[in-house]
Write a protein that holds these residues in place. Structure first.
Motif, mmCIF file in Angstrom:
data_model
loop_
_atom_site.group_PDB
_atom_site.id
_atom_site.type_symbol
_atom_site.label_atom_id
_atom_site.label_comp_id
_atom_site.label_asym_id
_atom_site.label_seq_id
_atom_site.Cartn_x
_atom_site.Cartn_y
_atom_site.Cartn_z
ATOM 1 N N CYS A 33 -7.013 6.801 25.366
ATOM 2 C CA CYS A 33 -6.244 6.237 24.264
ATOM 3 C C CYS A 33 -5.651 4.902 24.704
ATOM 4 O O CYS A 33 -5.075 4.793 25.784
ATOM 5 C CB CYS A 33 -5.128 7.210 23.864
ATOM 6 S SG CYS A 33 -3.976 6.558 22.641
ATOM 7 N N CYS A 55 -3.154 9.539 19.522
ATOM 8 C CA CYS A 55 -4.264 10.403 19.972
ATOM 9 C C CYS A 55 -3.897 11.878 19.859
ATOM 10 O O CYS A 55 -4.590 12.726 20.428
ATOM 11 C CB CYS A 55 -4.654 10.062 21.404
ATOM 12 S SG CYS A 55 -3.359 10.406 22.615
ATOM 13 N N GLN A 64 -7.967 9.261 19.130
ATOM 14 C CA GLN A 64 -7.291 8.078 18.604
ATOM 15 C C GLN A 64 -8.123 7.445 17.490
ATOM 16 O O GLN A 64 -7.591 7.101 16.429
ATOM 17 C CB GLN A 64 -7.050 7.065 19.721
ATOM 18 C CG GLN A 64 -6.366 5.801 19.243
ATOM 19 C CD GLN A 64 -6.282 4.724 20.320
ATOM 20 O OE1 GLN A 64 -7.017 4.746 21.305
ATOM 21 N NE2 GLN A 64 -5.388 3.775 20.126
#
Length: 161
Positions: A33, A55, A64
């Motif tokens: 992420c 995320c 994400q």
């Protein structure tokens, strides 16, 4: 990734990264992420963190991207005009969750289908910024004095009331 010395980042793979931009690029390349840099935690202010909302606390790039796509879909379906039409008949203060539940029911969306709450919150904040609504809730937490505050389920009312 963890933040190392002064404005540098260290990935769990051992790679040192000079700044936030380099850390985000490395996170993208390694399917982490780019918001929490794979840690699954967002530090909002010093001494206050929460599960990463980008995320869903997984630290992974796929989650994400799924959330970002779902939010874009929610943005297309949950327009300012739709929210405005649903809150116009309301008198007195109304909660974010109340409006989100109404939007979900009107659109026939099952819980978890789209990020309805975050999109409705953003629309209500936009209407507040335009002067149509007034936030009437006290913050649930003061994170950095009165400059950074946390609202869990805020109340608004029409500015004309």
């Amino acid at each position: 990734m963890v933040r190392g010395g002064f404005r540098s980042y260290l990935c769990l793979c051992g790679k040192h990264l000079a700044d936030r931009d380099a850390a985000e690029l490395h996170a993208m390349e390694t399917n982490q992420c780019t918001t929490c840099l794979g840690t699954a935690t967002e530090q909002i202010v010093p001494n206050f963190s929460q599960r990463c909302t980008s995320c869903a606390g997984t630290g992974r790039r796929k989650a994400q991207l799924s959330w970002e796509l779902a939010y874009a879909e929610a943005e297309a379906a949950i327009t300012v005009d739709l929210v405005r039409s649903l809150i116009t008949p309301l008198t007195g203060p109304f909660q974010l969750s109340q409006v989100a539940d109404t939007v979900r029911a009107v659109l026939g969306l099952p819980v978890g289908r789209l990020p309805v709450g975050p999109r409705v919150r953003d629309v209500l904040r936009q209407l507040e910024a335009a002067g149509e609504l007034v936030l009437v809730s006290a913050p649930d937490e003061l994170l950095r004095g009165t400059t950074v505050v946390l609202y869990r389920d805020p109340y608004w009312q029409h500015a004309s009331e």
